[in-house]
Design a protein around this motif. Sequence first.
Motif, PDB file in Angstrom:
ATOM      1  N   GLN A 103     -40.410  52.548  -7.750  1.00  0.00           N
ATOM      2  CA  GLN A 103     -39.408  51.814  -8.469  1.00  0.00           C
ATOM      3  C   GLN A 103     -39.391  50.379  -8.184  1.00  0.00           C
ATOM      4  OE1 GLN A 103     -35.450  53.255  -8.467  1.00  0.00           O
ATOM      5  NE2 GLN A 103     -36.120  55.208  -9.252  1.00  0.00           N
ATOM      6  N   LYS A 104     -40.729  49.962  -7.129  1.00  0.00           N
ATOM      7  CA  LYS A 104     -41.034  48.628  -6.652  1.00  0.00           C
ATOM      8  C   LYS A 104     -40.009  47.965  -5.821  1.00  0.00           C
ATOM      9  CE  LYS A 104     -44.085  48.882  -9.961  1.00  0.00           C
ATOM     10  NZ  LYS A 104     -45.624  49.110  -9.603  1.00  0.00           N
ATOM     11  N   PHE A 105     -39.533  49.053  -4.737  1.00  0.00           N
ATOM     12  CA  PHE A 105     -38.827  48.339  -3.622  1.00  0.00           C
ATOM     13  C   PHE A 105     -39.793  48.109  -2.729  1.00  0.00           C
ATOM     14  CE2 PHE A 105     -35.282  50.487  -5.883  1.00  0.00           C
ATOM     15  CZ  PHE A 105     -34.143  49.870  -5.500  1.00  0.00           C
ATOM     16  N   ALA A 106     -39.333  47.173  -1.984  1.00  0.00           N
ATOM     17  CA  ALA A 106     -40.237  46.980  -0.484  1.00  0.00           C
ATOM     18  C   ALA A 106     -39.365  47.809   0.460  1.00  0.00           C
ATOM     19  CB  ALA A 106     -40.037  45.647  -0.123  1.00  0.00           C
ATOM     20  N   VAL A 107     -40.232  48.588   1.252  1.00  0.00           N
ATOM     21  CA  VAL A 107     -39.556  49.687   1.766  1.00  0.00           C
ATOM     22  C   VAL A 107     -39.631  49.410   3.444  1.00  0.00           C
ATOM     23  CG1 VAL A 107     -39.563  52.277   2.486  1.00  0.00           C
ATOM     24  CG2 VAL A 107     -40.120  51.305   0.172  1.00  0.00           C
ATOM     25  N   ALA A 108     -38.534  49.412   4.069  1.00  0.00           N
ATOM     26  CA  ALA A 108     -38.430  49.323   5.615  1.00  0.00           C
ATOM     27  C   ALA A 108     -37.595  50.569   6.276  1.00  0.00           C
ATOM     28  CB  ALA A 108     -37.598  48.194   6.171  1.00  0.00           C
ATOM     29  N   GLY A 115     -29.495  50.659   0.735  1.00  0.00           N
ATOM     30  CA  GLY A 115     -29.330  51.117   2.231  1.00  0.00           C
ATOM     31  C   GLY A 115     -29.178  52.521   2.297  1.00  0.00           C
ATOM     32  N   LEU A 116     -29.939  53.237   2.905  1.00  0.00           N
ATOM     33  CA  LEU A 116     -30.049  54.820   2.763  1.00  0.00           C
ATOM     34  C   LEU A 116     -30.215  55.377   4.280  1.00  0.00           C
ATOM     35  CD1 LEU A 116     -32.847  54.950   0.085  1.00  0.00           C
ATOM     36  CD2 LEU A 116     -30.472  54.792  -0.465  1.00  0.00           C
ATOM     37  N   VAL A 117     -29.143  56.194   4.518  1.00  0.00           N
ATOM     38  CA  VAL A 117     -29.060  56.880   5.805  1.00  0.00           C
ATOM     39  C   VAL A 117     -29.507  58.391   5.711  1.00  0.00           C
ATOM     40  CG1 VAL A 117     -27.462  57.179   7.761  1.00  0.00           C
ATOM     41  CG2 VAL A 117     -27.265  55.286   6.629  1.00  0.00           C
ATOM     42  N   ILE A 118     -30.441  58.701   6.672  1.00  0.00           N
ATOM     43  CA  ILE A 118     -30.920  60.117   6.499  1.00  0.00           C
ATOM     44  C   ILE A 118     -30.287  60.672   7.816  1.00  0.00           C
ATOM     45  CG2 ILE A 118     -32.978  61.566   6.851  1.00  0.00           C
ATOM     46  CD1 ILE A 118     -34.535  59.553   5.193  1.00  0.00           C
ATOM     47  N   LYS A 119     -29.594  61.540   7.547  1.00  0.00           N
ATOM     48  CA  LYS A 119     -28.801  62.263   8.856  1.00  0.00           C
ATOM     49  C   LYS A 119     -29.333  63.399   9.682  1.00  0.00           C
ATOM     50  CE  LYS A 119     -24.479  61.653  10.692  1.00  0.00           C
ATOM     51  NZ  LYS A 119     -24.513  62.828  11.918  1.00  0.00           N
ATOM     52  N   LYS A 120     -30.636  63.859   9.249  1.00  0.00           N
ATOM     53  CA  LYS A 120     -31.129  64.951   9.490  1.00  0.00           C
ATOM     54  C   LYS A 120     -31.478  65.077  11.166  1.00  0.00           C
ATOM     55  CE  LYS A 120     -31.996  68.283   7.485  1.00  0.00           C
ATOM     56  NZ  LYS A 120     -30.955  69.510   7.268  1.00  0.00           N
ATOM     57  N   VAL A 121     -32.091  63.975  11.608  1.00  0.00           N
ATOM     58  CA  VAL A 121     -32.609  63.948  12.943  1.00  0.00           C
ATOM     59  C   VAL A 121     -31.285  64.035  13.657  1.00  0.00           C
ATOM     60  CG1 VAL A 121     -33.835  62.557  14.445  1.00  0.00           C
ATOM     61  CG2 VAL A 121     -34.644  62.823  12.312  1.00  0.00           C
ATOM     62  N   ASP A 122     -30.137  63.185  13.492  1.00  0.00           N
ATOM     63  CA  ASP A 122     -29.265  63.242  14.254  1.00  0.00           C
ATOM     64  C   ASP A 122     -28.551  64.465  14.417  1.00  0.00           C
ATOM     65  OD1 ASP A 122     -27.431  61.129  15.714  1.00  0.00           O
ATOM     66  OD2 ASP A 122     -25.845  61.823  14.363  1.00  0.00           O
ATOM     67  N   ASP A 123     -28.265  65.084  13.166  1.00  0.00           N
ATOM     68  CA  ASP A 123     -27.711  66.363  13.192  1.00  0.00           C
ATOM     69  C   ASP A 123     -28.445  67.478  13.976  1.00  0.00           C
ATOM     70  OD1 ASP A 123     -25.904  65.557  11.412  1.00  0.00           O
ATOM     71  OD2 ASP A 123     -27.000  66.384   9.780  1.00  0.00           O
ATOM     72  N   MET A 124     -29.827  67.396  13.992  1.00  0.00           N
ATOM     73  CA  MET A 124     -30.613  68.328  14.966  1.00  0.00           C
ATOM     74  C   MET A 124     -30.393  68.036  16.388  1.00  0.00           C
ATOM     75  SD  MET A 124     -34.556  67.759  13.376  1.00  0.00           S
ATOM     76  CE  MET A 124     -34.717  67.873  11.446  1.00  0.00           C
ATOM     77  N   ALA A 128     -35.495  48.281   0.095  1.00  0.00           N
ATOM     78  CA  ALA A 128     -34.623  49.549   0.526  1.00  0.00           C
ATOM     79  C   ALA A 128     -34.740  49.570   2.113  1.00  0.00           C
ATOM     80  CB  ALA A 128     -35.282  50.631  -0.107  1.00  0.00           C
ATOM     81  N   MET A 129     -33.702  49.719   2.904  1.00  0.00           N
ATOM     82  CA  MET A 129     -33.793  49.984   4.191  1.00  0.00           C
ATOM     83  C   MET A 129     -33.378  51.641   4.383  1.00  0.00           C
ATOM     84  SD  MET A 129     -31.642  48.298   7.271  1.00  0.00           S
ATOM     85  CE  MET A 129     -29.838  48.879   6.570  1.00  0.00           C
ATOM     86  N   ILE A 130     -34.210  52.422   4.729  1.00  0.00           N
ATOM     87  CA  ILE A 130     -34.212  53.799   5.277  1.00  0.00           C
ATOM     88  C   ILE A 130     -33.870  53.867   6.694  1.00  0.00           C
ATOM     89  CG2 ILE A 130     -35.148  55.827   5.211  1.00  0.00           C
ATOM     90  CD1 ILE A 130     -37.031  55.225   3.008  1.00  0.00           C
ATOM     91  N   VAL A 131     -32.640  54.329   7.014  1.00  0.00           N
ATOM     92  CA  VAL A 131     -32.050  54.643   8.326  1.00  0.00           C
ATOM     93  C   VAL A 131     -32.233  55.675   8.803  1.00  0.00           C
ATOM     94  CG1 VAL A 131     -30.308  54.158  10.118  1.00  0.00           C
ATOM     95  CG2 VAL A 131     -30.484  52.193   8.059  1.00  0.00           C
ATOM     96  N   VAL A 132     -33.110  56.308   9.516  1.00  0.00           N
ATOM     97  CA  VAL A 132     -33.199  57.634  10.058  1.00  0.00           C
ATOM     98  C   VAL A 132     -32.449  57.640  11.360  1.00  0.00           C
ATOM     99  CG1 VAL A 132     -34.718  59.466  10.697  1.00  0.00           C
ATOM    100  CG2 VAL A 132     -35.542  57.809   9.083  1.00  0.00           C
ATOM    101  N   ASP A 133     -31.086  58.159  10.994  1.00  0.00           N
ATOM    102  CA  ASP A 133     -30.269  58.090  12.355  1.00  0.00           C
ATOM    103  C   ASP A 133     -30.525  58.886  13.770  1.00  0.00           C
ATOM    104  OD1 ASP A 133     -27.802  58.126  13.664  1.00  0.00           O
ATOM    105  OD2 ASP A 133     -26.655  58.796  12.212  1.00  0.00           O
ATOM    106  N   GLY A 134     -30.735  58.236  14.553  1.00  0.00           N
ATOM    107  CA  GLY A 134     -30.830  59.011  15.960  1.00  0.00           C
ATOM    108  C   GLY A 134     -32.371  59.090  16.228  1.00  0.00           C
TER     109      GLY A 134
END
Length: 651
Positions: free
Chosen positions: A545-550, A502-511, A389-395
Amino acid sequence: MLPSWRDPLLARFAPKAARMILAADPDGLLFEEEVQRGIRKSGYDLLPFEDSISFRFAYESNYRARWIRGDDAFLVVVVRGSEADLERLPFDVLRAGVPMAFQLGELFPCLDARVVAALDRADLDRLYRAQSQSSPGNLNETTTKDYIWGHVFGSSPVTINDAPDLLRFLFQRHYPERRVPRILDDHVLRVLRQKGTFASWPLETIVPDRAAFFQFLQEKWPEYLNSLGAGGPCQLPFGHDLVHVFVGDLFVEGLLQPVPWDGDLPFNARWALAGIKTDSAAEENRRWESLSSKVSESMPVADAPYQQWLDFSPAWGQLQFLFFEKATPPSAWRKRWKSIREEIDDRFSLWLASRYQGLHNQPALSPVMVQHVPRFLHSLVEDRKCKVAMIVVDGMAWSQWVVLRGELQTRQPGWRIRENSVFAWIPSLTSVSRQALFAGNPPLYFPSSILTTDREPALWAKFWADHGVPSSSVFYQRDLGEASDLEGLREALAHPQVRVAGLVIKKVDDMMHGMKLGGTGMQNQVRIWAEKGYLADLIAMLLEQKFAVAITSDHGNVEAVGIGRPAEGVLAQQKGQRARIYNDATLRGLTRKSFPQTVEWPGPGLPPQLFALLPKESGAFVDAGETVVTHGGASFEEVVIPFIEVEETKV
């Protein structure tokens, strides 16, 4: 001039000797940073052959079309394989090019080739000079490992006899950011096991794993402090003269976290103050002074290798974090911060001009640019046979990651967090850099969607399909960041077919885009969101859920001051606060004349129809004097961003 292993390689690239060279390069020598620069100085471009479709697109549009027009263009096509692997090239390319082969074993004939090949290419200089000054004779695998530990890393496992020796060795192994191949760490483990002295130490994890070593130190630190007060035992001799000189720096740089302790330090243990949590203004100032001095001293020069800028980013992020923690920083802090930041801007802008263009060709064993991250994740799928799983914290910039990391460490002290950095694409716009991140390719390969993010799901699925993972096993979701997201995500990711997310978190970019209170306000908002626990809960769910997390970002952000708003009408295709995008160089030039405090970005790796204009230093295309937090430009904070791995483990 000192001898270099690059010299015999570069001597083979005589200027204009051949229009196209076909290079068999099984050891990845030609994409080493200085080798690339040397080849470019001889007038050649480098083009890797990784898959026929991407190669054909770049070859036809950038080279064959120029040759048909009669223009000069000199190209090195690189195949990561033996000379026989050149046969994988298209027939017309194979017929037109001059074949060459490059092998590491020819440069180090007396050493075991498998061990040498495992080394980071940046470490070959020391090894080459050592063998040039004194021939080691023909060495086998074991003696080659001993030779490399001594001549490349400056230490030897055979000299480790007691706990201070071992701790000093581990500090030297892990404190600098450097990649030591597993084959050398295994050699250390064999030597230490034979000694039998360290049976109670978790050597299998703390020798090869930097994050595990720091986690081990963090757990043992309260035990050491208590031993100072009560005189009890402590497994680790933190206070030994060979050891404590390293420990203070780890706390100052945020690699270890101070802990509460109300005892009295002996006079000879005053160095331990850095590891004790306190509200003392004097201690806060001491930490600021120590870290700002460390940042100033370790700042890379303008012509440094790219790895030095990546390694520098956590310390600068930590200093930014300390500065923005203060609602009203002392004037001395502000003056020092401003001075350091201006020096970083000056050096980094010079560095970008000379070295940035070669970054996208670096091998992805450890990601260097955002588009290397998917290939790195694919290697995890192949090696570990796991889901990723790739978590992208936008911004997210480095200073904001420091905030998020602190919350994760508080909530989940058992998690092991590995920190690295990668370069974003310039202009550091979401549509440019985040698309590259999900596509696994430079922006050159998605020209039709360069100003939108609508094709991200398709690009993400295509990358994995090209690497053998069907689209039914690939998941993508954006605009995340609220607790209400988690239950739906849990159900979707639990589907037995899903192997990649592929998961995009938008909160930081919105702030960021609504921020009027500068870096301090931005940091405060990120902390408020972090304390709600969304990121920790998301990671916990993925690990369960046994994902390798980045975790990574697409670009950072910078506190910038307005230089005025260009009155362009419809001339600009995209009107960002830190980047203006045009489809014509002449249109860009018109705005450049009105705003001399801008720079025309040359655009390596970008589609040919994209022309970017960026403010210099910390300027922004907003009302003159207005302070904003924004992105799109080429500042260090925007371009060098975190790349993090998280795993659940027991030490």
